[in-house]
Design an enzyme around this catalytic site. Structure first.
Site, PDB file in Angstrom:
ATOM      1  N   ASP A   9       0.507  -1.138  -0.073  1.00 24.63           N
ATOM      2  CA  ASP A   9       0.030   0.043  -0.181  1.00 24.63           C
ATOM      3  C   ASP A   9       0.865   1.773  -0.249  1.00 24.63           C
ATOM      4  OD1 ASP A   9      -2.114   1.450   0.192  1.00 24.63           O
ATOM      5  OD2 ASP A   9      -1.901   1.549   2.448  1.00 24.63           O
TER       6      ASP A   9
ATOM      7  N   ASP B 262      -2.147   5.308  -5.462  1.00 18.38           N
ATOM      8  CA  ASP B 262      -2.090   4.644  -4.192  1.00 18.38           C
ATOM      9  C   ASP B 262      -2.960   3.375  -4.088  1.00 18.38           C
ATOM     10  OD1 ASP B 262      -3.301   3.790  -2.111  1.00 18.38           O
ATOM     11  OD2 ASP B 262      -4.560   5.478  -1.324  1.00 18.38           O
TER      12      ASP B 262
END
Length: 507
Positions: free
Chosen positions: A104, A291
């Site tokens: 992430d 992201d």
């Protein structure tokens, strides 16, 4: 929804979870490390779980997105990890204990469920770290808490050897989670999260795994890159390359933009176009974040409403929006025709105040006010700001006043529900417009096949838009969060050494 039904639903959804294939890792002769990604297949069960999460996650404000390193508990972006599609494997300890994680770029900590997680149901459905079974474990004990809208992951820091591909990071600090929020991680197909963001947003000021890879000379170059396989027929999910890039993963040259605010991989972007038509909202610039922790693409409600209208997405009817257009539409148009700044138009008609940079709601309440007038003022101000942008966009297209007012009223029917996806007609996907982003002076197109999620086939198929709305106020916003919808079509390079992000057409 009753407790008994919720329990039944959770059991049913858990029974629908699918097994995912084992990821691979490989060290190349060019000094890079490749981590094969697993790809989750979209199905109705995880979509239903995702919607249930969004419905019940409680109150949350966009300003929380940037509340970091708080004295009591740290805040990370509230993302619906149930929508994440790409995972990879790591090991921790000696002998190695295997975990599936999301890589992430929107967070910076590594956390894994602990064997001491006794009271959270989610921990019983995922692999748990057993410190007592690792000879390389080093006790730390510093408390850790990451707060989400639905609760908090809490536990404590520990140190152990973490293996990512062939790279072993000695004595890496990570979080052993002893409590996890309910449905968010109960239904997840991953055990934990390995953050690849900057240390500035790291909970407890912990040094991220990636930082240690670079500082200990474990990678060739301070660069990592994502290739996400968007072909639904392929078993291969994609690949992360630590230490460089793989030329087979992209076509042409990358367009690089500098990181403007360390923490997230944040950069400046220009205006957005729908079917080649500028929206005007980001004409003077917006911020964006690359992201990898979400499959969605999130942006300001004003533009998401315009996209919803263009693709026929179902939205909610805003009475405040229609009231603004009906009552003030002509006055707003006259102000815009007089070359007034759109940011000031709503303050001039008394719907908003103006603080010198942007409009703010006029929360002026009497001592006997129950608070509802403040909420109404805020809704009216937000609706007015959106309408002003829509009208200015149409004025640049030389539309008539009647057409502009009708268009603004029509857009009021497509205002999206905050942080939720909108349903679309599967039969219309092929005729939906190209949505384009301007980054680093280059245009990046997204086709309907890129931004529409389709589940099932034939009459049973369901389609949803991958665009969701979230309004980040200045000075941090307006902000776009570019998830897998964008990173799939465009190979993404995260250049830590030069503090920049690069995009090129994915192979």
């Amino acid at each position: 929804m009753g407790t008994r039904f919720q329990s039944f639903l959770l059991v049913f959804l858990l029974s629908c979870l699918i097994l995912i294939s084992t990821a691979s890792c490989e060290r190349k002769g060019d000094g890079t490390i490749r981590i094969g990604l697993k790809k989750r297949k979209l199905d109705r069960s995880n979509r239903l779980a995702s919607q249930l999460f969004l419905k019940n996650r409680g109150s949350w404000s966009p300003k929380d997105y940037f509340r970091l390193n708080d004295a009591n508990a740290d805040m990370v972006p509230l993302k619906n990890y149930l929508d994440a599609q790409y995972y990879g494997d790591i090991t921790i300890g000696t002998p190695p204990q295997k975990f599936t994680v999301i890589f992430d770029t929107g967070s910076s900590n590594l956390w894994i469920p602990s064997t001491k997680c006794y009271l959270s149901v989610a921990c019983y459905f995922h692999s748990k770290y057993k410190a007592s079974q690792s000879s390389s474990y080093r006790k730390n004990g510093k408390p850790a808490s990451i707060r989400y809208g639905t609760g908090a992951i809490s536990g404590y820091f520990s140190n152990d050897d973490v293996k990512v591909g062939d790279i072993v990071v000695k004595e890496q600090e990570f979080i052993e989670a002893t409590t996890e929020p309910g449905i968010t991680f109960l239904l997840a197909k991953f055990d934990g999260i390995l953050g690849l963001g900057f240390k500035e947003i790291s909970v407890g000021n912990s040094t991220p795994v990636w930082y240690n890879m670079v500082e200990k000379g474990l990678v060739k170059d301070p660069v990592f890159s994502f290739w996400l396989n968007r072909n639904p027929q392929d078993q291969e999910g994609g690949e992360i390359v630590f230490g460089g890039v793989d030329p087979k993963h992209f076509k042409g040259e990358h367009t690089y933009v500098p990181v403007t605010h360390k923490g997230y991989w944040q950069f400046d972007m220009g205006d957005l176009q729908i079917a080649g038509k500028p929206t005007g909202y980001c004409a003077k610039g917006c911020s964006a974040i690359a992201d990898s922790g979400t499959s969605l693409l999130t942006g300001p409600s004003t533009v998401i409403t315009m996209i919803n209208h263009a693709i026929g997405a179902q939205g909610i009817v805003s009475r405040e929006c229609k009231a603004v257009v009906d009552q003030y539409g002509k006055t707003m148009l006259n102000s815009l025709l007089a070359q007034e700044d759109p940011k000031k138009v709503c303050s001039q008609i008394g719907v908003c105040a103006y603080d010198g940079t942007h409009s703010v709601s006029m929360d002026i309440q009497s001592v006997v006010d129950d608070g509802t007038s403040g909420l109404l003022n805020q809704a009216m101000c937000s609706a007015c700001e959106m309408a002003a942008v829509w009208m200015e966009s149409e004025l640049t297209q030389n539309q008539t006043q009647e057409r502009i007012l009708a268009y603004a009223a029509e857009l009021c029917n497509h205002i999206p529900t905050k942080n939720q996806q909108s349903a679309v007609d599967c039969e219309r996907v092929s005729s939906m417009p190209i949505v384009s982003f301007s980054i680093g002076g280059r245009t990046f197109d997204l086709s309907p096949q890129d931004y529409i999620f389709k589940i099932g086939d034939g009459v049973e198929s369901q389609c949803t838009s991958g665009f969701t709305a979230m309004d980040i106020p200045p000075p941090r916003g307006p902000l776009w969060i570019l998830g897998d919808i964008f990173m799939g079509p465009y190979h993404t390079v995260f250049d830590y050494g030069k503090a920049r992000v690069g995009f090129a057409k994915a192979a």
